[in-house]
Design a protein around this motif. Sequence first.
Motif, PDB file in Angstrom:
ATOM      1  N   MET B   9      -7.497  -1.342  11.152  1.00  6.60           N
ATOM      2  CA  MET B   9      -6.490  -2.381  10.902  1.00  6.60           C
ATOM      3  C   MET B   9      -7.174  -3.714  10.620  1.00  6.60           C
ATOM      4  N   TRP B  30      -0.281  -3.872   3.333  1.00  6.26           N
ATOM      5  CA  TRP B  30      -1.334  -4.161   4.283  1.00  6.26           C
ATOM      6  C   TRP B  30      -2.212  -5.360   3.976  1.00  6.26           C
ATOM      7  N   ASP B  35       0.370  -2.175   9.118  1.00  8.16           N
ATOM      8  CA  ASP B  35       0.136  -0.753   8.971  1.00  8.16           C
ATOM      9  C   ASP B  35       0.260  -0.325   7.503  1.00  8.16           C
TER      10      ASP B  35
END
Lengths: 164, 577
Positions: B9, B30, B35
Amino acid sequence: MERRKFLKQSVLVSALVSTGSALLPSLARAANVPGWPAKEFDAKVLDQAMHDSIGTTTVPESAAVHLTAPTIAENGAAVPVTVDVDHPMTADNYIDAVFLYVDHNPTPLASAFFFSPENGRAYFQQRIKMAKTDMVRAVARTNKGELMGSKPQEVKVTIGGCGG
Amino acid sequence: MNLSRRDFMAILGVAGASGFLAPGAVAASWGSGKDPYEIQPYGNVTLLHITDTHAQLLPVWWREPGTNIGTHQQHEWGVTPHIVGKWKLDYYGIKADTPEGYALSCLDFDAMAHKYGKIGGYAHIATLVKRYREQLGSRAILLDGGDAWQGSATSLWTKAEDMVGAQNLLKEDYFVGHWEFTYGADRVEYLLKHKLQAKFLSQNVFTIPWDEPVFDPYDIREINGRKVAIIGQSFPFTPIANPAYFIPKWSFGIHPQHMQKMVDECREKHHADVVVVLSHNGADVDKKMASQVNGIDIILGGHTHEIMGPKPVMVNKTLIINTSTNGKFLARFDLDVGKGRLKGFRFYYLPILSNMIPADPEMSAYIEKVRAPYAEKLAEPLAVTESLLYRRDNFNGTFDQLICNALREELDCEAAFSPGFRWGYTKLPGETITMEDVMGQTAITYPEVTVTEYTGAELKNVMEQVADNLFNPDPYYIQGGDMIRVGNIQYTFNPAETINKRITDLRVGGKMVHPSKKYKVAGWAAMQKVEGTPVWDIFSKWLKDKKTVRVDHRDNPVLTKNMKGNPGIAYPQEYDL
């Protein structure tokens, strides 16, 4: 038309290489059957087989003669082939015969089917034997003797294997 | 370096990428560090597509091919899917050292694999599928493009029942087949009738000799007031590429005219608003079929295990994709279906990076349960590999090279053949090869090893025939496998030639092959019924004896100079180019 009548009215002949119908091999083996065109089926080279069966080796292609064969044979010993001729079947104008050839088979004339107007349609399906990748072609003949050829179809006979 | 989900992430947030392979949806998520699997729904119908998982219930390594050649004769030179490595990345506009770059190319695979982790796994697929179903409700359907039942030890040993259980847990809606048929017609019919909940569709399977359909050709599903037609297309060359004796009464083929009839029937008789084909044709065959058949909106393709995703290919108004293999990708089409036509779409090609997606507990428990009876056998260590082992490539993969070496040594043969399958996952240098890994390369229902005395002419013929199934200029002759793998056979190869002319300078053990001389060749996966030891027994014994293995030499052909610069070749030096 019912099946029995159809069979009665059509004279079906086929070379030994043709399989798929129980009727055909028994007819083919009967060497003394009256009318059996032994010469045509014995011809070893395409030109000779065509000459013996239809009297010529050049036939114009016609979109009316539909020949369906697989691009690749699943089983070279029984390749399904369909011929369907888009042509009137009236008393004075009809398809009287369809000849099927495999260029390099030991006997290139695979089969000859004879029709009468009562058949309603010049159509047949059969299974033929092919030893190797080769061209299959059909020739339809009208009652007036006019010849029409299908587009030749190549059928590939391969060893296969190695599928992804 | 092995990235955790959290690291992912963070990187993604910094990288500011535009979302997973979603060129149709630049707005996806993103760039903001959110996510990447989060997708804003579009339209009124969603198709989820997986294909060719080859029974890999657990995540695996999967290296893309370094060689996937298209020729000018095939009109496929430099055209997707016949692009690899850097060309693949450039074509889709993706950087190498990114999660997408890792998924798409073969470059620097070992290092990238350590960084980004294994791909696929049914528990990870299940998490994503469940999430999208929760988001979308009944507007989402899941289509499986076949080759789900074969490729692992447990699928072979349970005769595919482990996979049917997993398919049912995923609540798959539709299914077509290829390797499924190698369990035999009776087993296929039993599982489809009594076990599998998904509907099996095929417009191209007929009975011999009466040409009656074996399966329902299509299904019409009403979604949000629109009629969605799904037409099934099983692998057209099943009785040719695999032994016909498994399905002696079924005939296959592409049947484009019948496909047209089915499309017309869906549109005219059933008033379908959108027509989707779930296909196991392979990418090249799909493209040709789309050029001949009118009225197909989307082909969800498989079989040839291509990365043909990030952007769908358009042929004759038909959108075509191919969704890789081994669970590496989930494809998602969000469709805006209007009355009688497709008004718009968004497409997402989602890599299943197992480190990024938590495992679904229900599926994990199921997988553990079906594997439990075999756990000990599967885990048996055989040897350590010092080399990267993979199969997928037009010519000898390193795993196949090992199999060929093993066959030659164990059976005392001067040469070996191994089939050009496109399944069989990857192992990294330093890893232990287990019995499960051996089965992952060999688990088929016709595994017997044979030793054949070929004349030189026969040897060449075998290789020419297989080569023509791969490089024939007419896509309808491309069966979807790769070139036959060879052990101790050397040759020069020209993919652009015609059959019987592609191979020159054929040698065994460095000596020119003589047409009438006989050669003792080991092989496996024969097309006829044969007696013999299963290949996994021979391969595993050999590995155990060796303890450590490496591949220093691959029996690859020398490619002719006309292949220079071919974008389907990532490492030209491997072919003396």
